[in-house]
Design a protein around this motif. Structure first.
Motif, PDB file in Angstrom:
ATOM      1  N   VAL A  39      -3.833   8.829  -0.106  1.00  0.00           N
ATOM      2  CA  VAL A  39      -3.777   8.423   1.289  1.00  0.00           C
ATOM      3  C   VAL A  39      -3.291   6.988   1.439  1.00  0.00           C
ATOM      4  CG1 VAL A  39      -5.044   8.349   3.469  1.00  0.00           C
ATOM      5  CG2 VAL A  39      -5.774   9.915   1.673  1.00  0.00           C
ATOM      6  N   ASP A  40      -2.246   6.827   2.233  1.00  0.00           N
ATOM      7  CA  ASP A  40      -1.725   5.508   2.565  1.00  0.00           C
ATOM      8  C   ASP A  40      -2.459   5.067   3.842  1.00  0.00           C
ATOM      9  OD1 ASP A  40      -0.198   3.306   3.238  1.00  0.00           O
ATOM     10  OD2 ASP A  40       1.553   4.472   3.866  1.00  0.00           O
ATOM     11  N   CYS A  41      -3.536   4.279   3.655  1.00  0.00           N
ATOM     12  CA  CYS A  41      -4.395   3.887   4.791  1.00  0.00           C
ATOM     13  C   CYS A  41      -3.871   2.648   5.497  1.00  0.00           C
ATOM     14  CB  CYS A  41      -5.795   3.543   4.291  1.00  0.00           C
ATOM     15  SG  CYS A  41      -6.702   4.914   3.622  1.00  0.00           S
ATOM     16  N   LYS A  53       0.829  -1.221   0.000  1.00  0.00           N
ATOM     17  CA  LYS A  53       0.000   0.000   0.000  1.00  0.00           C
ATOM     18  C   LYS A  53       0.856   1.261   0.000  1.00  0.00           C
ATOM     19  CE  LYS A  53      -1.774  -1.146   3.952  1.00  0.00           C
ATOM     20  NZ  LYS A  53      -1.274  -2.525   4.102  1.00  0.00           N
ATOM     21  N   THR A  54       1.826   1.279   0.931  1.00  0.00           N
ATOM     22  CA  THR A  54       2.647   2.475   1.072  1.00  0.00           C
ATOM     23  C   THR A  54       3.437   2.741  -0.209  1.00  0.00           C
ATOM     24  OG1 THR A  54       2.825   2.041   3.430  1.00  0.00           O
ATOM     25  CG2 THR A  54       4.444   3.542   2.486  1.00  0.00           C
ATOM     26  N   THR A  55       4.046   1.671  -0.730  1.00  0.00           N
ATOM     27  CA  THR A  55       4.860   1.806  -1.942  1.00  0.00           C
ATOM     28  C   THR A  55       4.021   2.328  -3.107  1.00  0.00           C
ATOM     29  OG1 THR A  55       6.173  -0.058  -1.168  1.00  0.00           O
ATOM     30  CG2 THR A  55       6.392   0.532  -3.496  1.00  0.00           C
ATOM     31  N   THR A  94      -2.048   7.591   7.049  1.00  0.00           N
ATOM     32  CA  THR A  94      -2.910   7.548   8.239  1.00  0.00           C
ATOM     33  C   THR A  94      -2.727   6.218   8.957  1.00  0.00           C
ATOM     34  OG1 THR A  94      -4.774   6.632   7.009  1.00  0.00           O
ATOM     35  CG2 THR A  94      -4.708   9.016   7.229  1.00  0.00           C
ATOM     36  N   ASP A  95      -1.872   5.351   8.406  1.00  0.00           N
ATOM     37  CA  ASP A  95      -1.591   4.059   9.022  1.00  0.00           C
ATOM     38  C   ASP A  95      -0.709   4.309  10.242  1.00  0.00           C
ATOM     39  OD1 ASP A  95      -0.949   1.489   9.673  1.00  0.00           O
ATOM     40  OD2 ASP A  95      -0.391   0.885   7.642  1.00  0.00           O
ATOM     41  N   PRO A  96      -1.173   3.857  11.434  1.00  0.00           N
ATOM     42  CA  PRO A  96      -0.333   4.096  12.623  1.00  0.00           C
ATOM     43  C   PRO A  96       1.065   3.489  12.446  1.00  0.00           C
ATOM     44  CG  PRO A  96      -2.500   3.233  13.245  1.00  0.00           C
ATOM     45  CD  PRO A  96      -2.427   3.175  11.751  1.00  0.00           C
ATOM     46  N   ALA A  97       1.157   2.411  11.635  1.00  0.00           N
ATOM     47  CA  ALA A  97       2.478   1.847  11.345  1.00  0.00           C
ATOM     48  C   ALA A  97       3.071   2.622  10.170  1.00  0.00           C
ATOM     49  CB  ALA A  97       2.348   0.373  10.980  1.00  0.00           C
ATOM     50  N   HIS A  98       3.500   3.857  10.455  1.00  0.00           N
ATOM     51  CA  HIS A  98       3.983   4.723   9.382  1.00  0.00           C
ATOM     52  C   HIS A  98       5.213   4.154   8.690  1.00  0.00           C
ATOM     53  CE1 HIS A  98       1.282   7.923  10.260  1.00  0.00           C
ATOM     54  NE2 HIS A  98       1.718   8.089  11.496  1.00  0.00           N
ATOM     55  N   SER A  99       5.174   4.061   7.366  1.00  0.00           N
ATOM     56  CA  SER A  99       6.409   3.715   6.661  1.00  0.00           C
ATOM     57  C   SER A  99       6.544   4.554   5.397  1.00  0.00           C
ATOM     58  CB  SER A  99       6.448   2.220   6.355  1.00  0.00           C
ATOM     59  OG  SER A  99       5.435   1.887   5.439  1.00  0.00           O
ATOM     60  N   LEU A 100       5.672   5.554   5.275  1.00  0.00           N
ATOM     61  CA  LEU A 100       5.714   6.409   4.089  1.00  0.00           C
ATOM     62  C   LEU A 100       7.066   7.106   3.945  1.00  0.00           C
ATOM     63  CD1 LEU A 100       4.172   7.588   1.687  1.00  0.00           C
ATOM     64  CD2 LEU A 100       3.283   9.360   3.200  1.00  0.00           C
TER      65      LEU A 100
END
Ligand SMILES: Nc1ncnc2c1ncn2[C@@H]1O[C@H](COP(=O)(O)OP(=O)(O)O)[C@@H](O)[C@H]1O
Ligand SMILES: [Mg+2]
Length: 402
Positions: free
Chosen positions: A133-135, A15-17, A38-44
């Motif tokens: 948005v990276d959900c 998703k992030t990629t 908005t993903d609490p596991a941020h990797s953006l």
């Protein structure tokens, strides 16, 4: 208002990629783009290879790409912390037991909701043409997408419409100051409810918002993808594409153990994708030898994903979820209501008439569908389900028909 593209799917599928690649490509093509996590596991930040904060910052000055990550915890403390405190005081003042008060003031999913409300704020106030948005993972995201509705019900229970009655009651039982606090709290809650309402409007407006569902071609995903599509359709949220990420390259006619491994793997992946036919076009992205990190690598991913197409298709006119047809006259007329939803064979469906609404429960998710006025004066005669949706039969109710 910017166009909003939400990327969702299971954890680790890409998703992030793909969200970052899409935003980078939009920016490279001259569109002012913001990508938000908005993903609490941020990797953006890792995918873009930059440090990100809560405020949008320019990532790529050449391309005009902006990015930020929303910290849901911070938002909760800001918007909800005070409110919870007030609420507890008010409830305690009204004689509600402390433990019950505690329970009443914990809102499930409020973090994710506030993060999305923040996305809406950025989309409606910022200079961006597109907000990508990276959900978070699918299940989580879906649960929260139905929250504004659930939340409205919750507010209604906690703060009945007859606010003044409660206010009067409070004045009797509680000390001075409580009534003022009650007023402040009720006001803050209605502002919150308004924010959630506009969020819901944005999510279900296909001309401003759509979802891109990311998956990896593995056996377990086919059924789950269908369920996700159903659940989104049920919320009136449009999925504009399904992306299969990490397709291994086909070895052609090469020989040897590595080529055999690739051929087997690719064969299985193709079989999974074939199972998914009927849900529309699926875009694919190869499994790359190196992780796509940084704008140049992301742009390569985007060029495979979108080819020469515009990553941002034109605004779509809403395909209607509901369609009424009928035949006959007067009391002999028969009508049917078609609710378009992608359904699997084993979908668990339950229908009930609740006043002027039809309550549709699919695999445990409930949605109220407001009946068109003609059908409000009718009785439900039956329902049928197929892969494309549900058809509900109606006949006029002699008591209401004139
Ligand atoms: N097409 C791809 N080829 C190679 N590596 C990929 C590809 N897509 C994603 N990855 C890598 O897989 C990992 C998970 O991807 P990520 O986008 O963070 O998934 P998600 O956001 O869904 O959890 C990351 O290390 C990312 O660089
Ligand atoms: Mg991610």
């Amino acid at each position: 208002m910017s166009r909003v593209l939400l990327f969702t799917g299971k954890g680790g599928v890409g998703k992030t990629t793909l969200a970052a690649a899409t935003a980078a490509s939009l920016a490279a093509n001259g569109r002012k783009a913001l990508v938000v996590s908005t993903d609490p596991a941020h990797s953006l930040g890792d995918a873009l290879d930059v440090r990100l904060g809560a405020a949008p910052s320019e990532v790529d000055t050449a391309g005009g790409l902006f990015a930020c990550q929303i910290d849901p915890r911070g938002l909760v403390d800001e918007a909800w912390g005070d409110l919870r405190g007030h609420l507890r005081t008010v409830l305690a003042g009204a004689g509600v037991d402390e433990l019950d008060a505690e329970e009443l003031t914990v809102l499930p999913g409020v973090e994710e909701l506030l993060a999305l409300a923040e996305v809406r704020r950025l989309a409606s106030s910022g200079p961006w043409e597109v907000v990508v948005v990276d959900c978070g993972p699918t299940a989580e995201t879906l649960r929260l997408l139905s929250l504004p509705e659930a939340f409205a019900g919750y507010l209604e229970r906690l703060f009945p419409t007859h606010r003044r009655v409660v206010r009067g009651l409070l004045a009797g039982v509680a000390g001075t100051g409580t009534v003022e606090k009650w007023d402040a709290t009720a006001d803050a809650l209605s502002r919150l409810a308004e924010r959630l309402d506009s969020l819901r409007t944005m999510l279900s407006d296909p001309s401003s918002c759509s979802v891109r569902l990311v998956l990896t071609p593995e056996r377990v995903v086919a059924a789950e993808t269908r369920r996700t599509l159903t659940a989104l359709a049920l919320q009136g949220i449009r999925v504009d594409s399904v992306i299969a990420n990490r397709l291994v390259p086909s070895p052609g006619s090469a020989r040897g153990a590595a080529a055999t491994w690739l051929r087997t793997r690719r064969h299985e992946q193709d079989a999974v994708l074939a199972e998914l036919t009927g849900i529309g076009e699926i875009r694919t992205v190869d499994h790359r030898a190196s992780e796509p990190v940084g704008v140049p690598a992301l742009l390569e991913v985007a060029s495979q994903l979108y080819g020469s197409e515009d990553p941002l298709p034109g605004a779509v006119v809403s395909e209607s979820l509901l369609e009424v047809s009928g035949s006959g006259r007067g009391l002999d007329a028969r009508y049917s209501l078609r609710i378009a939803l992608p359904l699997a064979d084993d979908t668990d469906l339950d229908l009930a008439r609740v006043g002027d609404d039809l309550a549709l429960t699919i695999d445990g998710r409930r949605r109220l569908v407001a009946l068109p006025s003609l059908l409000k004066r009718c009785i439900v005669t039956g329902a049928e389900m197929d892969a494309g949706g549900v058809t509900v039969g109606f006949r006029p109710d002699p008591k209401l028909w004139r």
